[in-house]
Design a protein around this motif. Structure first.
Motif, PDB file in Angstrom:
ATOM      1  N   UNK A   1      10.458  20.938  44.805  1.00 39.77           N
ATOM      2  CA  UNK A   1      10.159  20.091  43.717  1.00 39.77           C
ATOM      3  C   UNK A   1      11.296  19.501  42.991  1.00 39.77           C
TER       4      UNK A   1
ATOM      5  N   UNK B   1      10.362  14.894  40.051  1.00 36.72           N
ATOM      6  CA  UNK B   1       9.012  14.948  39.535  1.00 36.72           C
ATOM      7  C   UNK B   1       9.218  15.634  38.206  1.00 36.72           C
ATOM      8  N   UNK B   2       7.808  15.583  37.742  1.00 33.06           N
ATOM      9  CA  UNK B   2       7.551  16.269  36.287  1.00 33.06           C
ATOM     10  C   UNK B   2       8.356  17.684  36.198  1.00 33.06           C
ATOM     11  N   UNK B   3       8.276  18.728  36.949  1.00 29.96           N
ATOM     12  CA  UNK B   3       8.979  20.095  36.793  1.00 29.96           C
ATOM     13  C   UNK B   3      10.324  19.825  36.532  1.00 29.96           C
TER      14      UNK B   3
ATOM     15  N   UNK C   1      11.960  17.342  35.236  1.00 33.82           N
ATOM     16  CA  UNK C   1      12.188  16.684  34.080  1.00 33.82           C
ATOM     17  C   UNK C   1      11.923  17.711  32.737  1.00 33.82           C
ATOM     18  N   UNK C   2      10.894  18.586  33.015  1.00 35.16           N
ATOM     19  CA  UNK C   2      10.481  19.800  31.911  1.00 35.16           C
ATOM     20  C   UNK C   2      11.687  20.762  32.028  1.00 35.16           C
ATOM     21  N   UNK C   3      12.296  21.135  33.071  1.00 37.65           N
ATOM     22  CA  UNK C   3      13.265  21.920  33.362  1.00 37.65           C
ATOM     23  C   UNK C   3      14.643  21.392  32.520  1.00 37.65           C
TER      24      UNK C   3
END
Lengths: 423, 539
Positions: B445, B449-451, B453-455
Motif C-alpha cells: 500500500x 494511496x491514502x495510507x 499520505x496519512x503516514x
C-alpha cells in the motif's frame, strides 16, 4: 484556498483558482467545513457491491459444483439448499440462504497464473504492458462517487488488501486498504491542532502546486488529490463505520470471531454510510496439498458463517435488494486430485457465487460435464460477471473509459449481463 | 569531503583515497570508458531523431545530484553534500560524486535491499534467513563481484542458511512442496528476464515458450532439497524451528507433466530447448548455472542491463523489464544489444554499468516536458524515448532512508545503521500484504494511496524530522547564526535539493507572520516540504 476541491469544479477550473490566489495572500484555510451537516443522513436504496475475494484460487468443485460419483469428485457430498441447486455439505449456513444467492458454474477464464488471474478477474481485461486497467471497485467508485456527496471516506474499501489498483482512473479511486480490526493507522494528527494543521497545509499547498505546474505529467496532481482525500478522512465521523467493535456483540458473534467475519461486518457498516464497493479478502485457497482437510476444518466454516451472516443481516435490514454479493478468486482448481491430495490451478471450468442486489436467487447458471473438466453450456468471462453487477447497481453499460493513451475501454470489457440472473 | 566521510561513516582512510583519485583526473577517461557512454548517447539521439522529438534541457546540478543519489545509494544527498557540490567547480565533479557513492556503504546497503526484496520479498518467507541472504549480497556488492559469479552462487549454493546465505533464494522458493515450480518461474524472470509461469499448464499464447520447456527448465531444480531442523525449546519443552539448509537429493530421472488433453509427458533438463552437458556427480543446479553462464546469447547479461536501465530511468527497454522475448520487442534494440555486449566485455562489472548509465546524456536531462517531446510519455502507455527524465515515486525504503537523512544533523551514520535497518523493516510491514499463494507474492500500500499520505502527515518519521530536538538537522539549521532567508534556503536544499522560488519565499514570509513563534514556523515549513510531491518524487 482549500485543498478540498469542490466536487462540482473540474480540475482545470480548480487549477485556475489555485493560480489566481497567489501565495502572497493565503486566506484562512477552510479545512473542516465540509462535515457533519449531512453525515448522519443515510440514503435509502443506495447500491453497493461486496466482493468476497478468495485469494489463491478456491477449489470450486468442492464448493459450488460437486461431482459425486466422478473420479474427480473428492471427499465431499452435496446438500440441498433453499434454492434450486445443491452445494457442498460444508456450507450448511449458506445453504439456508441460497434462495437469495446463485452460482455461475461455467466460468472459463484462461488465466491460471495468480498474478494474471487476479488482474483478469478484478478488471475483466488481460494484463497488457502499456495500460493498467482499473479493478472493478475503482470503476464503481468512479461511476458512483460523484453522486454521493455526503460520502467522506473512500468509495472503494479493501479489507485485507490484494484488491488491485485504480489504473488509469487515477489514485483517488484506488482501493483504501484497511485491516479488519478497524484501526486506521496514522489517521489521528496527534498533538497538532486544527489551526496549525491548516497553516502547514497552506504552506504545503504552495510547494505542491509549484511542482504540479512544472509540467512533469499527471503524477504530481494525483499526489495532491490523494492528500485531499486523506485530510477529509482524518476528520470524518464516518470513520466510525470501520469500528466493528461498536457493533452489538450478538451481531459480531453471528459474523464470526475472526478476521473474515469482522471484515464482512465492516462491509455492512460501510454500505450503511454510502460506500459503494467493499472487497473482503479471505486468503489461503492455494490448496496444492491436503485440500479436503483444509477446506472442511478451516476455510469453509469461516466462509460459510461470514457469507450467511451478511446475507441474513442485509435481508433483515431490507438492504439485500440493493447489495450485490460476489464470491470468487482468481481461478478454480483442477478437477483432477494430485498426488498430494491437492488440486492445482485451473481456469477453464469453474464456479463463482453471486447474489443479492435484486438478482435472481437460488439459480445454478451453466453446467460442467460429469467430471468437471469441460463446460456443457454457455461459458462466461469476468466481463459478464461485472456487467451483471453493473446492471444490478444501475451503472450504465454504455460507459466507455479512455485510457491515458486515448484508447477507448468499454466498461466490464463489453461483457453482457447474465440472462438467468437479471431476467 | 568531510561530509561524505560522515555519511558513509568512514574515517580518514576514505578521505585519503578520495583525494588521491581526484588527482588522477586522466584516469576518468579510462575508467568511464567514454566510448561506451558516447555510443549510448549516439543511439539515444538516433531514437530522438527517428521519432521527431527534441530532448528537454539538462537538469541543474543539484537536481541531478539528488536524482543520482536516490537511484544509486537509495536516499537524498545530505545537506552538507549538496552545499559541497554547489561550491565544487571541478568539471569532473559528476564522476567524482558517482565514484564516491560507489565506494561507500550506502551503495552496498541500497543494492542489498533491492536484491533481497527481489530474491525473497519484503516479508521473509517461513524458514528463510533474511540476515543470511543480506550477508551474501552485502559481500557481493561491496566487492563488486561480477554479476555472473553472483548468479552462479545463488543458483548452486548448498548448506546452512546462515553460513552460506546464498541458499536463501532457493529456500524461499521452496516453502511449499511444489516440485520446484516456483523456483522455475522466478529464476527465469529474475535472472533471464523471461516469464514462463503460464507455460506450466499450457503452451504460451504469446511467446515461444512451450509447456515442455517449462518442465525441462523445472527439472534443473529437482536435485534441490530443503532440510528443516527443529530443536526443543528448553523453557517450554516444545519443538521449535532451528535452522534450515539446502542439500541435494539423488533425483536423476526425467520430470513428468500433464498436457491439457490429460496425456502425461516427459521432460529432460534442457536450457531454452538446447541440450546440456551432463557430468557425473554434478548437481542439476550446477548444470543449469553452467548453461546460463556459457550462453553465447548472453541472456543473463541482457536481462540485467534491461533491469538496471529501468531502475535508473523508471522504464526499461521492455515493459515490464522481466518479460523479454520476441512477443515484447525492446524499445531500443540496438542500445540493449550494445549495452549487453559491453557489460559482458566488462566482465559483468556492476559499478561500471552504473557509471555508464549515470554519465549518459539522457540521464542528465530535466524531468520537465518541453513542447517537442510531449509524446514521450510512457506513463500514458507510450514507448519511452528518454528525451526527458521520467519522475518516479520513491520506494518505501528510499523514503525511510531519505527521512533519516533529512532528520539527522549527521546524515546516516554507520554506528546506528543496524538499528535503523531493524526499525525500517518493522516500519515497512505496515505497507506489505501477502497474497498467501504458492508464489509468496506481495502487494504494497506504499503506492501513493491514502495510507501513505496519512503516514507522511501524522506518522512518527516526519514528526521526528520536524521536532527540532538537538541533533536534528532542523535544530542545526534553525539555531545557526544565519539570516532567516539563509535558513529557509538551507531547508529547501536539504529537503528538495533546490533553492526556494519567489513564490515560496512569499509564502514562507506569510507563515512566519501568522506563526508568532519562529521555531514553529520553521517546523511547519519543514513539515510542508517533506510532505510535498516534490519531496517524494525522484525527479
Amino acid at each position: 484556498m482549500s485543498i478540498i476541491q469542490p466536487e462540482n469544479m473540474d480540475r482545470r477550473h480548480f487549477m485556475r483558482h489555485v493560480a489566481a490566489s497567489s501565495a502572497m495572500t493565503i486566506p484562512a484555510f477552510h479545512f473542516l467545513n465540509h462535515l457533519s451537516a449531512n453525515a448522519a443522513e443515510v440514503r435509502k436504496n443506495q447500491k453497493a457491491c461486496v466482493l468476497v475475494w478468495l485469494g489463491g484460487g478456491p477449489p470450486t468443485i468442492d464448493m459450488w459444483d460437486l461431482k459425486p460419483g466422478s473420479k474427480n469428485g473428492g471427499e465431499f457430498k452435496p446438500i440441498s439448499t433453499a434454492g434450486d441447486l445443491q452445494i457442498s455439505e460444508h456450507m450448511p449456513k449458506i445453504a439456508k440462504q441460497m434462495d437469495s444467492l446463485s452460482v455461475v458454474r461455467s466460468m472459463s477464464t484462461r488465466e491460471a497464473d495468480h498474478t494474471r488471474g487476479r488482474y483478469y478477474m478484478h478488471t475483466a481485461y488481460v494484463p497488457n504492458p502499456t495500460v493498467i486497467h482499473p479493478s472493478f471497485g475503482s470503476v464503481v467508485s468512479h461511476s458512483l462517487a460523484p453522486q454521493r456527496k455526503s460520502l467522506e471516506i473512500p468509495s472503494f474499501v479493501s479489507v485485507g488488501g490484494g484488491a488491485g489498483s485504480a489504473g488509469f482512473l487515477g489514485m483517488t479511486h484506488a482501493p483504501f486498504v484497511v485491516d479488519s480490526n478497524g484501526q486506521i493507522r496514522n489517521v489521528d494528527s496527534g498533538g497538532t491542532d486544527k489551526r496549525r494543521l491548516e497553516q502547514r497545509l497552506a504552506m504545503w499547498d504552495v510547494v505542491e502546486s509549484g511542482f504540479i505546474n512544472s509540467d512533469r505529467g499527471d503524477l504530481p496532481q494525483a499526489h495532491k488529490d490523494v492528500y485531499r482525500k486523506a485530510v477529509n478522512l482524518m476528520t470524518s465521523p464516518q470513520m466510525d463505520a470501520f469500528k466493528v467493535a461498536q457493533e452489538d456483540p450478538k451481531i459480531q458473534e453471528a459474523y464470526g470471531n475472526n478476521n473474515f467475519g469482522r471484515g464482512m461486518l465492516m462491509a455492512r457498516r460501510l454500505i450503511e454510510v454510502g460506500v459503494p464497493f467493499i472487497e473482503v479478502n479471505l486468503g489461503g485457497w492455494d490448496l496444492h496439498n491436503d485440500v479436503f482437510n483444509t477446506l472442511s476444518n478451516q476455510r469453509l466454516p469461516t466462509l460459510d458463517q461470514g457469507i450467511a451472516a451478511l446475507t441474513q443481516d442485509l435481508k433483515s435490514r431490507g438492504m439485500l435488494d440493493d447489495v450485490v454479493i460476489v464470491c470468487m478468486g482468481e481461478f478454480g482448481r483442477t478437477p483432477r486430485i494430485n498426488q498430494n491430495v491437492g488440486r492445482d490451478h485451473w481456469a477453464s471450468s469453474w464456479s463463482l457465487m453471486i447474489g443479492g442486489g435484486g438478482l435472481n436467487g437460488g439459480v445454478a447458471v451453466g453446467q460442467t460435464d460429469k467430471d468437471g473438466v469441460g463446460i456443457e453450456s454457455q461459458s462466461y468471462l469476468p466481463g459478464d460477471i461485472w456487467a451483471t453487477v453493473s446492471k444490478a447497481m444501475g451503472i450504465p453499460l454504455n460507459i466507455v473509459h479512455t485510457s491515458k493513451r486515448g484508447r477507448p475501454m468499454k466498461i466490464a470489457n463489453g461483457g453482457t449481463p447474465i440472462e438467468e440472473l437479471v431476467g | 569531503m568531510r561530509a561524505l566521510s560522515l555519511i558513509f561513516g568512514l574515517a580518514v582512510l576514505q578521505i585519503t583515497t578520495l583525494s588521491v583519485r581526484a588527482a588522477e583526473t586522466s584516469d576518468y577517461r579510462l575508467k568511464y570508458d567514454t566510448a561506451v557512454v558516447d555510443q549510448i548517447d549516439l543511439l539515444i539521439r538516433q531514437s530522438w531523431e527517428d521519432n521527431e522529438v527534441s530532448p528537454s534541457e539538462a537538469a541543474d546540478d543539484i537536481t541531478w545530484l539528488r536524482r543520482v543519489y536516490l537511484d544509486t545509494v537509495g536516499h537524498i544527498p545530505p545537506l552538507s553534500v549538496v552545499e559541497e557540490f554547489i561550491k565544487n567547480k571541478d568539471s569532473n565533479k559528476y564522476q567524482q560524486a558517482v565514484d564516491e557513492m560507489l565506494d561507500g556503504d550506502s551503495y552496498v546497503n541500497n543494492w542489498t535491499t533491492i536484491w533481497t526484496n527481489l530474491l525473497i520479498g519484503r516479508q521473509t518467507p517461513d524458514r528463510t534467513s533474511r540476515d543470511g541472504m543480506q550477508k551474501f549480497l552485502r559481500e557481493a556488492f561491496a566487492k563488486n563481484r561480477p554479476w555472473d559469479d553472483v548468479v552462479y552462487d545463488i543458483l548452486t549454493a548448498e548448506g546452512h542458511f546462515e553460513e552460506n546465505g546464498a541458499v536463501n533464494y532457493l529456500l524461499s522458493q521452496m516453502t511449499m512442496r511444489d516440485e520446484g515450480v516456483q523456483a522455475t518461474a522466478k529464476t527465469t524472470r529474475l535472472f533471464l528476464g523471461t516469464q514462463v509461469q503460464c507455460t506450466q499448464c499450457h503452451n504460451h499464447p504469446f511467446n515461444d515458450w512451450k509447456q515442455s520447456q517449462f518442465w525441462e527448465f523445472n527439472s534443473f531444480f529437482r536435485n534441490a532439497r530443503r532440510v528443516d531442523h527443529d530443536k526443543i525449546d528448553p523453557n517450554t519443552g516444545q519443538e521449535v524451528d532451528d535452522y534450515s539448509e539446502l542439500t541435494t537429493n539423488d533425483f536423476s530421472g526425467p520430470v513428468f507433466f500433464e498436457k491439457r488433453s490429460g496425456l502425461m509427458q516427459v521432460a529432460y533438463p534442457k536450457y531454452f530447448g538446447n541440450d546440456v552437458e551432463f557430468d557425473n556427480g554434478k548437481s542439476r543446479q550446477k548444470i543449469l548455472a553452467d548453461a546460463i553462464v556459457a550462453d553465447g546469447d548472453h541472456q543473463m547479461a541482457r536481462a540485467m542491463v534491461n533491469r538496471m536501465w529501468g531502475h535508473f530511468f523508471g522504464y526499461g527497454f521492455t515493459r515490464p523489464v522481466d518479460d523479454m522475448g520476441p512477443h515484447n520487442p525492446a524499445s531500443h534494440p540496438m542500445l540493449l544489444e550494445y549495452l549487453t555486449e559491453s557489460f559482458v566485455a566488462s566482465d559483468y562489472d556492476m559499478k561500471m554499468l552504473v557509471r555508464w548509465i549515470t554519465s549518459s546524456e539522457a540521464y542528465r536531462l530535466s524531468s520537465e516536458f518541453n513542447t517537442k517531446n510531449e509524446i514521450d510519455n510512457p506513463a500514458a502507455g507510450e514507448m519511452p524515448l528518454f528525451s526527458h527524465m521520467y519522475i518516479k515515486s520513491m520506494e518505501a525504503e528510499q523514503l525511510f532512508d531519505s527521512l533519516m537523512v533529512a532528520s539527522n544533523a549527521s546524515g546516516m551514520n554507520r554506528a546506528n545503521y543496524a538499528q535503523a535497518m531493524r526499525q525500517r523493516n518493522q516500519w515497512l510491514q505496515q505497507f506489505v500484504t501477502t497474497f498467501g499463494t504458492d508464489e509468496n507474492d506481495e502487494s504494497t500500500t506504499f503506492n501513493g494511496s491514502i495510507p501513505q499520505a496519512l503516514m507522511m502527515m501524522n506518522g512518527e518519521l516526519v514528526d521526528t524530522a520536524v521536532k527540532c530536538d538537538p541533533g536534528t538537522l532542523l535544530h542545526q539549521v534553525v539555531s545557526a547564526e544565519e539570516k532567516d532567508s539563509k535558513k529557509v534556503q538551507l531547508l529547501y536544499l536539504a529537503a528538495l535539493g533546490r533553492n526556494p522560488s519567489g513564490r515560496d519565499l512569499a509564502a514562507v514570509k506569510k507563515l512566519m507572520q501568522i506563526s508568532g513563534n519562529p521555531i514553529s514556523a520553521y517546523q511547519d515549513l519543514y513539515w510542508a516540504l517533506l510532505n510535498s510531491n516534490e519531496f517524494i518524487f525522484v525527479r
